[in-house]
Write an enzyme that holds these catalytic residues in place. Sequence first.
Site, mmCIF file in Angstrom:
data_model
loop_
_atom_site.group_PDB
_atom_site.id
_atom_site.type_symbol
_atom_site.label_atom_id
_atom_site.label_comp_id
_atom_site.label_asym_id
_atom_site.label_seq_id
_atom_site.Cartn_x
_atom_site.Cartn_y
_atom_site.Cartn_z
ATOM 1 N N GLU A 41 0.804 -1.212 0.000
ATOM 2 C CA GLU A 41 0.000 0.000 0.000
ATOM 3 C C GLU A 41 0.843 1.270 0.000
ATOM 4 O O GLU A 41 0.314 2.366 -0.141
ATOM 5 C CB GLU A 41 -0.926 0.012 1.220
ATOM 6 C CG GLU A 41 -1.899 -1.156 1.265
ATOM 7 C CD GLU A 41 -2.807 -1.084 2.475
ATOM 8 O OE1 GLU A 41 -3.210 0.039 2.847
ATOM 9 O OE2 GLU A 41 -3.116 -2.143 3.054
ATOM 10 N N HIS A 42 2.139 1.104 0.160
ATOM 11 C CA HIS A 42 3.030 2.268 0.226
ATOM 12 C C HIS A 42 3.053 2.979 -1.119
ATOM 13 O O HIS A 42 3.459 2.418 -2.124
ATOM 14 C CB HIS A 42 4.432 1.815 0.627
ATOM 15 C CG HIS A 42 5.342 2.959 0.964
ATOM 16 N ND1 HIS A 42 6.700 2.808 1.129
ATOM 17 C CD2 HIS A 42 5.092 4.270 1.172
ATOM 18 C CE1 HIS A 42 7.248 3.970 1.415
ATOM 19 N NE2 HIS A 42 6.291 4.875 1.445
#
Length: 244
Positions: free
Chosen positions: A13-14
Amino acid sequence: MWRALKDSKFDREHGNGHPLGLAFSNIFPWGDIQEGGQRSLLFASPREDLLATIAHDLQHNREFNVGEMAFKVDDLSQLSVDVGEPGTRGVIETATGVVVRLLPEHRERYGIDVDYETATYWRPKHTIDPFKEAVQANLQHKHDRFAPDYRDGPVDVDGELFEGYDLLKTYALPVTVTTGTTAEILLSKWRFDYRVRDDTHRTHLNLALDTGIGGRNGLGFGFSNIVEKTKPGESELEGADAFA
C-alpha cells in the site's frame, strides 16, 4: 516505520495514492537531545493489525532512527484514546502540521485563482470554508476505507466535524515526498473545539485522531492529540484539571 512494514501486506500500500490509515507524532518532549536521553513517539491507526505489525518489528529490532539521530526502543505500551461519549466537549490540537490541498471542485466553488501555483495548498486568505470542506472530504475517503459500511460518513450527516477552528500558525516546509524528490509544502497548526453530538459523530472524531487530519499522513503530518476533555455533567475546570 516503513522498515517495520516491509514484506508485510501493508508494504504493497506504500505510495498507492490511498491513505494507509496511520498517523504518528514527532518525538517528544522536544528540545536538545543528549546521549542517553529518553524520548517518546506515538502511533495511531484504526487498523489494529497494522499497529501490531509495527510493534512486532520494534520488539525484535530495537534500533529506531529519526533522520541522523539513532535511538533504541526501550519499551512499548498500548494507549486507549477516545473523544468521549455524546455530550463530551473537548479540544483537539494538531501536534504536527496539517496538509490541505484544495481539490479542483473546491477551488472552483470558492473562486480561488490557481494560475500562480501547481498545488493549491490552503492558506488563510482562502477563508475557513474551503479548509473545512477539504478536511471533511479527506476524512470521508478514510471513512470509506476503514469504517463499517453501515456507518454514515462525515459528509452524510448534518453538523460540522468541529465546533471551533483556532488557527495557530501557517508555515512552509521542504519535504522529501519520494526518494530524491523534495517539494515545499504549506502547513497549518490548529486547535479544534468539539462537542460529541452522537455515536456517529464520535466515530468520525476518533477516526480523525486515528488516521490524522488532512493529507500526507504517511509523512508524519496531521497527527493530533486531545488536550482538553470535559465529560457531560463535569465542569470545564474539572476537565482542564484532568489534562493538566
